[in-house]
Motif scaffolding. Structure first.
Motif, PDB file in Angstrom:
ATOM      1  N   GLU A   4      14.368 -27.742  16.173  1.00 29.07           N
ATOM      2  CA  GLU A   4      15.769 -27.713  16.432  1.00 29.07           C
ATOM      3  C   GLU A   4      16.583 -27.290  15.307  1.00 29.07           C
ATOM      4  OE1 GLU A   4      18.572 -30.817  18.735  1.00 29.07           O
ATOM      5  OE2 GLU A   4      17.091 -31.553  17.590  1.00 29.07           O
ATOM      6  N   SER A  11      31.213 -23.517  16.513  1.00 29.53           N
ATOM      7  CA  SER A  11      31.813 -23.937  17.831  1.00 29.53           C
ATOM      8  C   SER A  11      32.654 -25.285  17.984  1.00 29.53           C
ATOM      9  CB  SER A  11      30.454 -24.095  18.684  1.00 29.53           C
ATOM     10  OG  SER A  11      29.779 -24.887  18.423  1.00 29.53           O
ATOM     11  N   VAL A  24      19.552 -23.809  13.576  1.00 31.68           N
ATOM     12  CA  VAL A  24      20.661 -23.844  13.013  1.00 31.68           C
ATOM     13  C   VAL A  24      20.924 -23.373  11.585  1.00 31.68           C
ATOM     14  CG1 VAL A  24      22.704 -25.249  13.012  1.00 31.68           C
ATOM     15  CG2 VAL A  24      21.146 -25.520  14.779  1.00 31.68           C
ATOM     16  N   ASP A  33      28.499 -34.225  20.402  1.00 32.36           N
ATOM     17  CA  ASP A  33      28.238 -34.381  21.543  1.00 32.36           C
ATOM     18  C   ASP A  33      26.606 -33.996  21.945  1.00 32.36           C
ATOM     19  OD1 ASP A  33      30.604 -35.159  22.382  1.00 32.36           O
ATOM     20  OD2 ASP A  33      31.295 -33.418  23.059  1.00 32.36           O
ATOM     21  N   GLY A  34      25.932 -34.423  20.765  1.00 32.36           N
ATOM     22  CA  GLY A  34      24.304 -34.323  21.104  1.00 32.36           C
ATOM     23  C   GLY A  34      23.815 -32.867  20.502  1.00 32.36           C
ATOM     24  N   GLN A  35      24.671 -32.253  20.239  1.00 34.28           N
ATOM     25  CA  GLN A  35      24.336 -30.829  19.867  1.00 34.28           C
ATOM     26  C   GLN A  35      24.310 -30.562  18.337  1.00 34.28           C
ATOM     27  OE1 GLN A  35      23.620 -28.070  21.915  1.00 34.28           O
ATOM     28  NE2 GLN A  35      23.075 -26.900  19.852  1.00 34.28           N
ATOM     29  N   LEU A  36      23.382 -30.234  17.557  1.00 34.83           N
ATOM     30  CA  LEU A  36      23.062 -30.020  16.110  1.00 34.83           C
ATOM     31  C   LEU A  36      23.898 -28.902  15.829  1.00 34.83           C
ATOM     32  CD1 LEU A  36      21.768 -31.140  13.679  1.00 34.83           C
ATOM     33  CD2 LEU A  36      20.120 -29.241  14.026  1.00 34.83           C
ATOM     34  N   VAL A  37      24.923 -29.050  14.976  1.00 35.95           N
ATOM     35  CA  VAL A  37      25.977 -28.016  14.603  1.00 35.95           C
ATOM     36  C   VAL A  37      25.642 -27.918  13.109  1.00 35.95           C
ATOM     37  CG1 VAL A  37      27.506 -28.463  16.336  1.00 35.95           C
ATOM     38  CG2 VAL A  37      27.803 -29.617  14.364  1.00 35.95           C
ATOM     39  N   LYS A  79      25.636 -33.711  14.347  1.00 32.53           N
ATOM     40  CA  LYS A  79      25.718 -33.454  15.806  1.00 32.53           C
ATOM     41  C   LYS A  79      26.969 -33.767  16.532  1.00 32.53           C
ATOM     42  CE  LYS A  79      20.744 -34.015  17.117  1.00 32.53           C
ATOM     43  NZ  LYS A  79      19.933 -34.854  18.114  1.00 32.53           N
ATOM     44  N   ARG A 116      35.372 -36.639  20.816  1.00 34.48           N
ATOM     45  CA  ARG A 116      34.009 -36.072  20.974  1.00 34.48           C
ATOM     46  C   ARG A 116      32.921 -37.100  20.181  1.00 34.48           C
ATOM     47  NH1 ARG A 116      33.696 -29.914  20.449  1.00 34.48           N
ATOM     48  NH2 ARG A 116      31.663 -30.182  21.323  1.00 34.48           N
TER      49      ARG A 116
END
Length: 175
Positions: A164, A174, A168, A122-126, A120, A78
Motif C-alpha cells: 500500500e 486529493s 503512494v 478516512d482510511g486512505q493513505l495519502v 491517512k 474527516r
C-alpha cells in the motif's frame, strides 16, 4: 586532553499513531507564533483502544508543511490518522475556565511533534515518508528491527502495508 563545547542531550521520544485534531496557529503574549495541534493517540488492545491526548507544538518545516496540508480535512471533520514521533514530553497543570468542570484543575500532556511518518484520511493513505539513507542501511544490517514500530502495532484496520505504501509516492493532492 581535548575539551568539547558541543552539548549532548538525552532524548525521550514517543512513537505512535493517533487522530489529528484542533490544528491552530498559537500567538503567545511573549515570543513568536507557532503551529500547534492535538493528537488523540491510540493506546492498548486494538479491539478496545484507549486514547491519550497530546497537545503538541509542531516542530520542523517538513512536519509543519504536512500538518498544514491536513487543515481542510480536519476542519471538514474527516478522520485524519497519522503515524508520529514526539519529543520533549512535559505536563501543564491548568484550571477549567468554562463548561461543567469550571474551576477544576487538570493536567495536559504537551510535547513537540518532531516527525510524521504517514497520514491517512478516512482510511486512505495519502502520505508515507521516504526512509532516510541511514535508516535504510540500519535496516539492511539489522532486518529484525523495525524503524516504524507504531505502524506494526496498529490495529489491523489501520496498518499500512508495504504494498500500500509503495503505491503512494508522495503527499496526495486529493485532500
Amino acid at each position: 586532553m581535548t575539551t568539547s563545547s558541543e552539548k549532548s542531550y538525552f532524548d525521550l521520544h514517543i512513537t505512535g499513531l493517533g487522530y489529528l485534531n484542533r490544528i491552530r496557529e498559537v500567538k503567545p503574549k511573549k515570543g513568536d507564533a507557532f503551529l500547534a495541534c492535538d493528537i488523540a493517540a491510540l493506546n492498548g488492545p486494538s479491539d478496545k483502544p484507549e486514547y491519550r491526548r497530546f497537545d503538541v507544538r509542531v516542530s520542523g518545516s517538513e512536519a509543519q508543511h504536512l500538518i498544514r496540508r491536513c487543515v481542510p480535512a480536519v476542519e471538514a471533520e474527516r478522520k485524519v490518522l497519522i503515524g508520529f514521533r514526539l519529543g520533549d514530553l512535559w505536563t501543564d497543570i491548568f484550571t477549567y475556565s468554562k463548561g461543567k468542570r469550571v474551576g477544576e484543575q487538570s493536567v495536559s500532556l504537551k510535547a513537540r511533534l518532531l516527525f510524521v511518518s504517514w497520514i491517512k484520511v478516512d482510511g486512505q493513505l495519502v502520505y508515507k515518508a521516504e526512509p532516510k539513507a541511514s535508516e535504510e542501511s540500519a535496516r539492511d544490517e539489522a532486518p529484525s528491527v523495525s524503524s516504524e514500530p507504531a505502524v506494526q502495532d496498529a490495529p489491523a484496520s489501520e496498518t499500512v502495508s508495504d504494498d500500500e505504501a509503495a503505491e503512494v509516492p508522495a503527499l496526495a493532492e486529493s485532500f
